[in-house]
Design a protein around this motif. Sequence first.
Motif, PDB file in Angstrom:
ATOM      1  N   THR A  41       1.945   4.927   3.587  1.00 32.00           N
ATOM      2  CA  THR A  41       1.577   4.557   2.096  1.00 32.00           C
ATOM      3  C   THR A  41       1.378   3.428   2.382  1.00 32.00           C
ATOM      4  OG1 THR A  41       1.582   7.015   2.051  1.00 32.00           O
ATOM      5  CG2 THR A  41      -0.016   6.086   1.019  1.00 32.00           C
ATOM      6  N   LEU A  42       1.205   2.609   1.928  1.00 30.89           N
ATOM      7  CA  LEU A  42       2.199   1.391   1.210  1.00 30.89           C
ATOM      8  C   LEU A  42       1.442   0.780   2.762  1.00 30.89           C
ATOM      9  CD1 LEU A  42       5.710   1.206  -0.508  1.00 30.89           C
ATOM     10  CD2 LEU A  42       2.834   1.220  -0.917  1.00 30.89           C
TER      11      LEU A  42
ATOM     12  N   VAL B 102      12.105  -5.556  -3.417  1.00 27.15           N
ATOM     13  CA  VAL B 102      11.281  -4.918  -2.207  1.00 27.15           C
ATOM     14  C   VAL B 102      10.319  -5.608  -0.923  1.00 27.15           C
ATOM     15  CG1 VAL B 102      10.132  -3.046  -4.156  1.00 27.15           C
ATOM     16  CG2 VAL B 102       8.858  -5.460  -3.655  1.00 27.15           C
ATOM     17  N   GLY B 103      10.682  -6.967  -0.974  1.00 23.25           N
ATOM     18  CA  GLY B 103      10.569  -8.593   0.004  1.00 23.25           C
ATOM     19  C   GLY B 103      11.433  -8.133   1.364  1.00 23.25           C
ATOM     20  N   THR B 104      12.527  -8.900   0.964  1.00 20.04           N
ATOM     21  CA  THR B 104      12.859  -9.454   1.671  1.00 20.04           C
ATOM     22  C   THR B 104      13.834  -7.976   2.430  1.00 20.04           C
ATOM     23  OG1 THR B 104      13.350 -11.588   1.451  1.00 20.04           O
ATOM     24  CG2 THR B 104      14.983 -10.870   3.799  1.00 20.04           C
ATOM     25  N   LEU B 105      14.353  -7.337   1.059  1.00 17.44           N
ATOM     26  CA  LEU B 105      15.262  -6.394   1.770  1.00 17.44           C
ATOM     27  C   LEU B 105      14.597  -5.235   2.009  1.00 17.44           C
ATOM     28  CD1 LEU B 105      18.322  -5.037   1.543  1.00 17.44           C
ATOM     29  CD2 LEU B 105      17.209  -3.802  -0.580  1.00 17.44           C
TER      30      LEU B 105
ATOM     31  N   ARG C  61       6.529  -6.563   3.734  1.00 14.47           N
ATOM     32  CA  ARG C  61       6.750  -8.190   3.763  1.00 14.47           C
ATOM     33  C   ARG C  61       5.991  -9.319   4.595  1.00 14.47           C
ATOM     34  NH1 ARG C  61      10.115 -11.742  -0.403  1.00 14.47           N
ATOM     35  NH2 ARG C  61       9.591 -13.897   0.188  1.00 14.47           N
ATOM     36  N   ASP C  62       6.622  -9.057   5.993  1.00 18.64           N
ATOM     37  CA  ASP C  62       6.595  -9.323   7.528  1.00 18.64           C
ATOM     38  C   ASP C  62       4.859  -9.152   7.454  1.00 18.64           C
ATOM     39  OD1 ASP C  62       9.160 -10.516   7.483  1.00 18.64           O
ATOM     40  OD2 ASP C  62       9.588  -8.816   8.702  1.00 18.64           O
ATOM     41  N   ARG C  63       4.370  -8.156   6.882  1.00 27.53           N
ATOM     42  CA  ARG C  63       3.697  -7.867   7.672  1.00 27.53           C
ATOM     43  C   ARG C  63       2.069  -8.092   6.793  1.00 27.53           C
ATOM     44  NH1 ARG C  63       0.597  -1.713   8.619  1.00 27.53           N
ATOM     45  NH2 ARG C  63      -1.143  -2.448   9.261  1.00 27.53           N
TER      46      ARG C  63
ATOM     47  N   ARG D 123       1.880 -11.188  -1.497  1.00 32.31           N
ATOM     48  CA  ARG D 123       1.249  -9.392  -1.395  1.00 32.31           C
ATOM     49  C   ARG D 123       2.554  -8.404  -1.836  1.00 32.31           C
ATOM     50  NH1 ARG D 123      -3.327  -7.841   2.069  1.00 32.31           N
ATOM     51  NH2 ARG D 123      -2.586  -5.869   0.847  1.00 32.31           N
ATOM     52  N   VAL D 124       3.206  -9.453  -1.523  1.00 31.66           N
ATOM     53  CA  VAL D 124       4.892  -8.226  -1.486  1.00 31.66           C
ATOM     54  C   VAL D 124       5.914  -9.067  -1.997  1.00 31.66           C
ATOM     55  CG1 VAL D 124       6.526  -7.049  -0.175  1.00 31.66           C
ATOM     56  CG2 VAL D 124       4.542  -7.216   0.224  1.00 31.66           C
ATOM     57  N   VAL D 125       6.648  -8.744  -3.088  1.00 33.22           N
ATOM     58  CA  VAL D 125       6.930  -9.946  -4.432  1.00 33.22           C
ATOM     59  C   VAL D 125       8.190  -8.871  -4.854  1.00 33.22           C
ATOM     60  CG1 VAL D 125       6.747 -11.075  -6.114  1.00 33.22           C
ATOM     61  CG2 VAL D 125       4.809 -10.650  -5.050  1.00 33.22           C
TER      62      VAL D 125
END
Lengths: 328, 319
Positions: free
Chosen positions: A13-14, A31-34, A45-47, A52-54
């Motif tokens: 969903t995210l 929430v980002g790298t991990l 984060r990759d996408r 936007r993914v902090v």
Amino acid sequence: MATMTMLEAVRHTLHEEMARDERVMVLGQDVGTLGGVFRATEGLRDRFGAERVVDTPLSEGAIVGASLGLAWAGMVPVAEIQFLGFTHQAFHQVAGQLARIRARSGGRHGCQATLRAPFGGGVRAPELHSDSLEAQFAQCAGLKIAAPASAADAKGLLTAAIRDPDPVLVLEPLRGYRAIKDDVPEGEHIVPFGRAREVRGGDDCVIIAWSAMVQTCLRAALEVEEESGASIGVLDLRTLVPLDVEAIVAAAERTGRVVVAQEAPPTAGFASEVVATVQEEAFYALEAPIARVSGFDTPYPPAMLEERWVPDVSRVAAAVRRTLEARA
Amino acid sequence: MLRARRWSTRLFNLQRQGRMGTTAPIDGEEAAVVGSAAAMDPAVDWAVPQYREPVGLSRFGDRVLLHTILYHLGHPDAGAYPPDIHVFPTQISIAAQIPHAVGLAWGLRLRGEPGAVLCYFGDGATSEGDFYEAANLAGVVRAPVILLCVNNSWAISTPVRLQTAAGSIADKAAAAGIPGVRVDGNDVVAVREATAAARRRALAGEGPTLIEAVTYRMGPHTTADDPTRYVPPEELAAWAERDPIARLGTRLEQAGLWDDDRQRAAEEDADRRFDAAFDAAQATPLRDDVFIDTAYASPTPQLERQRRLLHDERSRGAG
């Protein structure tokens, strides 16, 4: 349809909502790298990039408080708090700020922000990882609360939450993340707030619950039905705020016998609100006292005690038997 | 500055007449508030105040006074600033607005919008977790925010020396890895210049600045306070010598830009503006169950039930 765990449904969903709306951003600890401690935000984060993914500082109050400002700037923040028990350190921003900002601005400007937090017991976690605090948040007028019990609803309710113009707390059951698995609709899937789900029909008694307790109640219903032949329904509230009063009243009037089950401590828990609603709106249909099944009025216990503390199938089944035997 | 003090005094007097709720006089802090606001561009920038500053934020639009009066009257439209007025609703919870300001500034940057955010708070606020958490986050995400501490020496009755063992409030910036600047908060030009420099940094993508404007609360904390119980009279007298409005007046008089006639005309103009805003505030309609309509974007079914019950109880109660 695709079969997913609740965790996969949240992640899916995210991804969908971030792809759909460039204002949507995810923030929180790890929430980002991990990809989040449970991997709910994996791949985001990759996408969608680090803007936007902090990965934020370890700072629940600032994560929640900054979300209000981000929303006023036109972003749509989806903040992850690693465990609901840690929202104590952000409660002043939820209760005193996000929930109230629309009223404070005379209705002019709300706060389109989503707070996701896993909660509930059953995974032998350390202290403050398992607490069911939903009733504390239900007193924060201006805030909405969703508590999905299935993977399909995890998608439908989270989608509705992210698009809701008001702040929403989405409670995700820890023990359901991987254990609950069902068919999730592909493409846009929105479950509107305030509409309970009849998990199974039943004419002799209804068990009302939300989140992971729905599964426990379902097993209890099957057990009592098998042994007694009584027809036992289960109603999943899906959202606590807003509350589907009509569905609660309809189920109470149909069965005349109501059991409400929750993990939280009993005193002033959300189950009490459900009980009061039945009493006010369906009193004359009742054939037995309304039963509550809850945790205890103690802090959530250490892991070795949690099987005694969290209501299980046998405790819910016992409450259903007691209710069936009672005569008004 | 003159307007801010005049209007604050009018609010105070109305409270004493029983025509206004609790107010927090701005006396002494006009240079810190008006001087910093003067460095901002109200078309793109934002002000995020605590509760003492709004009476000095006319830089962000004439309507700010109307909303300030509505606030102290207890009117629910007080925080309903129109979209072109970039001011956050008055914040009562100390320091709670600082993370909002950081999020707002961060969001403006993410949205590619040009503004910076000026966030006000007092010396007491710098003892709160929200201050440290927000300053820290602002540094990490390089939010275009100016954290302006109006150090007025008092948090109700607690002097600033009991708030912190730090050498200054500005020193606290070090913990967030951002610049901390200390400025004479009674010198309006110095405050404006410090704020303008912080704004240039913010807009250049260099991140936040903490400014400590050192000033003094010359009045009570609020209309409910009695500062004679704790403010040393000699300290107050010493700061009165440094009154920010008198200081600017002297400078302008020396430059031939100010005299008694202009002073009188400015005061009359301030009064006219206040009278008009007060009339407008009193004429602002009040719907009696507006609280039901403004808690959520649209009322929940429960709230609609509560509204029906309220109307039913009212009609039966009126019997």
